[in-house]
Each structure stands twice: as structure tokens, then as C-alpha cells.
Design an enzyme around this catalytic site. Structure first.
Site, PDB file in Angstrom:
ATOM      1  CG  HIS A 186      47.933  49.288 -34.251  1.00  0.00           C
ATOM      2  ND1 HIS A 186      47.498  49.881 -33.110  1.00  0.00           N
ATOM      3  CD2 HIS A 186      47.099  48.257 -34.473  1.00  0.00           C
ATOM      4  CE1 HIS A 186      46.441  49.237 -32.658  1.00  0.00           C
ATOM      5  NE2 HIS A 186      46.186  48.249 -33.458  1.00  0.00           N
ATOM      6  CD  GLU A 426      61.370  21.148 -30.398  1.00  0.00           C
ATOM      7  OE1 GLU A 426      61.705  22.181 -30.992  1.00  0.00           O
ATOM      8  OE2 GLU A 426      60.808  21.142 -29.289  1.00  0.00           O
ATOM      9  CG  ASP A 450      65.281  23.342 -30.711  1.00  0.00           C
ATOM     10  OD1 ASP A 450      66.348  23.959 -30.538  1.00  0.00           O
ATOM     11  OD2 ASP A 450      64.182  23.764 -30.319  1.00  0.00           O
ATOM     12  CB  CYS A 497      56.402  22.721 -37.245  1.00  0.00           C
ATOM     13  SG  CYS A 497      57.098  22.249 -35.664  1.00  0.00           S
TER      14      CYS A 497
HETATM   15  C1  PEP Z   1      62.125  23.873 -33.980  1.00  0.00           C
HETATM   16  O1  PEP Z   1      62.928  23.693 -33.069  1.00  0.00           O
HETATM   17  O2  PEP Z   1      62.288  23.465 -35.142  1.00  0.00           O
HETATM   18  C2  PEP Z   1      60.869  24.602 -33.715  1.00  0.00           C
HETATM   19  C3  PEP Z   1      59.917  24.677 -34.612  1.00  0.00           C
HETATM   20  O3  PEP Z   1      60.774  25.235 -32.517  1.00  0.00           O
HETATM   21  P1  PEP Z   1      61.451  26.662 -32.212  1.00  0.00           P
HETATM   22  O4  PEP Z   1      62.101  27.145 -33.470  1.00  0.00           O
HETATM   23  O5  PEP Z   1      60.364  27.530 -31.716  1.00  0.00           O
HETATM   24  O6  PEP Z   1      62.432  26.267 -31.161  1.00  0.00           O
HETATM   25 MG    MG Z   2      62.290  24.094 -31.039  1.00  0.00          MG
END
Ligand code: PEP
Ligand code: MG
Length: 564
Positions: A186, A426, A450, A497
């Protein structure tokens, strides 16, 4: 005296320490005479009334989010199971209030802690906090009130209780440093909502009141009694941080469109319910990566379908009509969840991870899929499968989504029949086969964290080979470019992402490759929007078509990216 902790709320605080000490109260079982029992019960009620009056006054004075936490303490005090139970122990066991209070609260705290439910675990923290305050009133001690702290105060504590955090006046407190805490505590939520820098996991036993202190809530650095040079360096960092925030504000609410009209959705990465508010406040247009594995961590069994549905539904509603891309459980690699029984592996990143695990634990996987599908009735939810290597895996994942849909249909539970199911790119295998995957996937999202590690065969967490790990490497850039071409060929949307999505040096490259969406930590959104607005997709794409194949080294690639 420099210490490194975990930054849980960004910004730089420079000020003077105020150490908040926790008093250890005597809660042993002391006898009370029969004739004094009524007085003892009275003492309990007078203390409770005093505490209630104090909390009510605070709730009335504080803003919504801070006030709500103290209101929950008042609600706990009004719980019919609590006070009568304390009274019963005093009269039946002929003992003092302190003992009875400690016992009754302890029972509830243990119950909540063992529930395996994150929300109930947080309630346990509230109960500990409330117990401490009640013991203070019973012992005639003043309640800690930091609302009158001097300007420039940095609060330092072993663990900062919610009620203390909730009484912070952001006009005078400039930072928080604690030993115990985490992103989900919190105290961290309050710090973020007040935009106060905060660092946890810092040893503070030897820290005393009135010491000069500097903290950086982004890097997790804390300096007690800093030197003049350090003061100058962090004052500059603080100025730069604030100038940058102010400067970027002009991009708030603007459409994310390039100079020549290419739209790029800028989405937020989230992992917990607590991230929803800050992601919205950061101007996220939706969620491009909901890392659901956090929901499975720090507990003793997997979350139920209902619990998952409730969380996903909240996110779907909060961002509607914006998209919420929910990634299914990505366990393994560096993310350990003991009760799933994955065990130790020689090469965990090459082992039993994510979709590989889920396809072998179909019931667990379908519980999650049903939770996500149910939430899709409340917003624009999409499903994303992580760590896909083979086409067969993705098809198997799709078949399980169909099964979960059929099960819900049978029960007449609503969901979005047209829900999009996409995949993360990935692995080099997925990138090389992207044209084939594009026949089956509704969208791609490149996990550059990844993809970089697998393309370059560099463990992303191994410092010894960290020098080789770079998303700028031409091999990685070619992979990304190839995925963009495959997606465009099939007419599907694609995004990024991984952390690279928040790197301004790569924005023009992604746009040149035709990216539709970038998803990142909320705090980077306005900075990347600025980049998008300054890009001309056509000219960047023309240069990329000519020059990508000529790049031989990481250094050359970096120079090229800088020149775009
Ligand atoms: C990534 O591999 O770029 C990804 C977004 O997944 P994580 O970082 O959770 O493995
Ligand atoms: Mg990943």
C-alpha cells in the site's frame, strides 16, 4: 553512504530523514481481578472510540485515495466479529485489553495471510497497522502523524504502515525509504499516487533523525550524508527529471500519428491491478501486455477462474474502448512459481516455460482462458500466447481457446465470440516462420527482451555476457523487420512489447518496419509519443529498405538508428 534498493516510485527526493520507529508493546497475558473487569472493558471501548474519532477526522481531511485506506480501518473496527471477540477474551480469560487485542487480531491476520488471496493478504497489513494504532492508544502513546512533518522530510522506516503513509502531506514529505516493502505494498501505491519518490529493500537500522539524504526512485539509489559533489549531481538529475516531465506534458491527450499520417497505438504494460490507475494516468491508450504471471506469484496455489475474471474485467472496463491484451501464464525462465512444480533446470530459459508448460497443464490453462474470455464481454480484450516456437504449439493453443469458448457457451456465460487470439514473437523460430504463423494468428507482438536473448544466444540476466546483449544488433533488427513484412503480407496488426518499445532510439525503426502498436511502462508513453509525432514513416522506410542489409555491426546499426 550509498545503498542500493528497489525503486517503487519514480523521481528524485532530496531532504532530511525522519525515522519512524515502531514501538514493541507488552502484550503478555496479565491477570485482572473480577471487580476490575468492567473497568478494563471500559478502557478498551474508550480507546476504540478515541481511535475512531481520530480516523474519522483524518478521513474527512484527506483526499480520496488516502482517505479510502483509513476508511477501511474504520470499517474493520465496525466489524461485528472483532470488538465483541476482544471483549469476550477480556471477560472470560480475566485479562488485559492489550493481550486480548493482540490475540484476536493475530487470528484474523494469520487467516488472511494463509488465504493465498492477494487482496486478503493486503487486508492483513491493514489489520497489523490498525492493531499497532489501537495498542498505541491503549498505552497512552500519541498516534504517529506525519501530516505535520517539516518541509523537505524523507520518511525512513523499517516498514511504513499504511495509516502513516496515508497521513503524508506531499507538500512537506519529499521521499520514502524503507527496508520492507514491494511494488504492491500500500505504501508504494500511495507513493505513486502522490508522485513521491520511494525506494524499498534498503537497510535503515543505523539511520537516525536529521541526516541529509538523497533517493532516486527510478534507479533505487539512496545516499545518506551525501558529499557535495553527490548533492550537485542529484540536484541536476532532479532538475532534469522535472524539466523532462513538464516538457512532455504537451503530448498528453494528443493522437499518436506520424507526420505522414501513420497511426501507432501507444499502450501500457501492466502486471497487477495496482498498475491500472498509473497506466491510465500516464495516458496509455490501452494495455499491450498484461503480464498475468504476477497474479500467480507470492501465493500457495493458482488463482481461481473467478478471481482472474474479476481482475481482467476491471482492466477491460478501465481501458474500454482501448484494447487490453492479456498474455497467458508465462512461467519458467527467471519467473519461478514454486507450487507449479517446474523444479530446477540446467537451462531454464531453454526449458519448460510459458506455453510449453500450459499445454501440458491444460486444466490450469483453461481456467485462465475462461477467465479472460469472460472478461471479453466487458471491453476489447485480446488473448496473447507467449514463447511460441512451433506452428503446432500455436494451433494447440487455439484449440484450447475453442474448447474454453464451448464450455462457456454451454453454461450461457457471455464472452466476445470474435475475440482476437495472437502470439508473442520471442523466438527466432517464430520470427523465421512469421509468414506461416500469420495465417493463424490475429496479431503479433514482439517480445524483444526474449527475442534479443534467443537471437544472440545471450542470457538476458547474465552480467558476464551483457555486452553482447543488444536489440540494436543487426541480427535482431533483421528479425523484427522480417516479422513486420510477414504481418503486412497477411494484413494482420503487429506490435512490440519488450523494453525496446520504450527506447526512443528505436521508435523510427519500428515505424519504418510498419509497426501498429508499441507497449511499454506507462512512464515512457509521452516520450515515445513525441518520437512518433516527429517521424516521417515514408522516408524512414525508404532508408531502411536500402540500408538495413548493409549494417554489419551493432555500432553501425546504432549510428544508423541515430541518423533516422
Ligand atoms: C519479452 O520477452 O520481451 C517480454 C515482453 O516478455 P517478458 O519480459 O515478460 O519475458
Ligand atoms: Mg518474454
Amino acid at each position: 553512504m550509498k545503498r542500493n534498493g528497489l525503486g517503487v516510485s519514480a523521481g528524485i527526493g532530496i531532504g532530511t530523514t525522519l525515522v519512524i520507529e515502531e514501538i514493541v508493546f507488552d502484550v503478555s497475558k496479565k491477570a485482572v481481578d473480577e471487580e476490575s473487569l468492567a473497568d478494563e472493558v471500559n478502557r478498551l471501548h474508550t480507546s476504540i472510540d478515541g481511535l475512531k474519532a481520530y480516523l474519522e477526522k483524518k478521513v474527512a481531511k484527506l483526499g480520496h485515495e488516502q482517505g479510502e485506506i483509513l476508511q477501511s480501518h474504520l470499517d474493520l473496527l465496525a466489524d461485528p466479529a472483532l470488538v465483541p471477540e476482544i471483549e469476550k477474551i477480556i471477560t472470560q480469560e480475566k485479562t488485559v485489553s492489550e493481550y486480548a487485542v493482540h490475540q484476536v487480531f493475530e487470528q484474523f491476520i494469520q487467516l488472511f495471510l494463509m488465504s493465498g488471496d492477494e487482496l486478503l493478504e493486503l487486508r492483513a497489513t491493514d489489520l497489523k497497522d490498525l492493531r499497532q494504532n489501537l495498542l498505541r492508544v491503549l498505552g497512552g502513546k500519541e498516534l504517529i502523524d506525519v501530516s505535520d512533518a517539516k518541509p523537505g522530510t524523507v520518511l525512513v522506516a523499517q516498514e511504513l504502515s499504511t495509516s502513516v503513509a496515508a497521513s503524508i502531506n506531499p507538500e512537506s514529505v519529499v521521499g520514502i525509504v524503507t527496508n520492507v516493502g514491494g511494488k504492491t505494498a500500500h505504501m508504494a501505491i500511495i507513493a505513486r499516487s502522490l508522485a513521491l519518490p520511494a525506494v524499498v529493500n534498503v537497510g535503515v537500522q543505523d539511520i537516525t533523525d536529521g541526516m541529509a539524504v538523497i533517493l532516486d526512485g527510478t534507479t533505487g539509489e539512496v545516499l545518506f550524508s551525501p558529499s557535495e559533489e553527490e548533492c550537485a549531481e542529484f540536484t541536476k538529475r532532479q532538475r532534469d527529471f522535472q524539466d523532462e516531465l513538464k516538457r512532455l506534458e504537451v503530448y498528453r491527450g494528443q493522437a499518436s500519428v506520424t507526420k505522414d499520417g501513420k497511426e501507432v497505438e501507444l499502450l501500457a504494460n501492466i502486471g497487477l491491478e495496482l498498475d491500472i490507475g498509473p497506466a491510465l494516468a500516464a495516458d496509455g491508450e490501452g494495455v499491450g501486455l498484461f503480464r498475468t504471471e504476477f497474479l500467480y506469484m507470492d501465493r500457495s496455489s493458482a488463482p481461481s477462474e473467478d478471481e482472474q475474471f474479476a481482475l481482467y474485467q476491471k482492466a477491460a472496463q478501465a481501458f474500454a474502448p482501448g484494447p487490453v491484451i492479456i498474455r497467458t501464464l508465462d512461467v519458467g525462465g527467471d519467473k519461478e512459481i514454486a507450487y507449479l512444480g517446474i523444479g530446477k533446470e540446467e537451462n531454464p530459459f531453454l526449458g519448460y516455460r510459458a506455453i510449453r508448460y500450459c499445454l501440458e497443464h491444460q486444466e490450469l490453462f483453461k481456467i485462465q482462458l475462461r477467465g479472460i474470455l469472460r472478461a471479453s464481454a466487458y471491453g476489447k480484450v485480446k488473448i496473447m500466447l507467449p514463447m511460441i516456437t512451433t506452428v503446432a504449439e500455436f494451433k494447440e493453443g487455439l484449440a484450447l481457446v475453442s474448447e474454453a469458448k464451448a464450455e462457456l457457451k454451454e453454461q450461457d456465460i457471455p464472452f466476445d465470440e470474435q475475440i482476437e487470439v495472437g502470439m508473442m514473437i520471442e523466438t527466432p523460430a517464430a520470427a523465421m516462420m512469421a509468414d506461416v504463423f500469420a495465417k493463424y494468428a490475429d496479431f503479433f507482438s514482439i517480445g524483444t527482451n526474449d527475442l534479443t536473448q534467443y537471437t544472440l544466444s545471450v542470457d538476458r540476466g547474465n552480467e558476464k555476457v551483457a555486452g553482447l546483449y543488444s536489440t540494436y544488433d543487426p541480427a535482431v533488427l533483421r528479425m523484427i523487420h522480417r516479422v513486420g513484412e510477414a504481418a503486412a503480407g497477411a494484413g494482420i496488426m503487429w506490435g512490440v512489447c519488450g523494453e525496446a518499445a520504450a527506447d526512443p532510439l528505436l521508435t523510427k525503426f519500428f515505424i519504418a518496419c510498419g509497426v501498429n502498436e508499441l507497449s511499454m511502462a506507462g512512464s515512457s508513453i509521452l516520450r515515445i509519443r513525441q518520437q512518433v509525432l516527429e517521424t516521417n514513416q515514408f522516408t524512414c522506410a525508404e532508408r531502411l529498405a536500402k540500408e538495413l542489409k548493409l549494417l554489419e555491426t551493432c555500432a553501425e546499426a546504432k549510428t544508423f538508428l541515430e541518423s533516422l
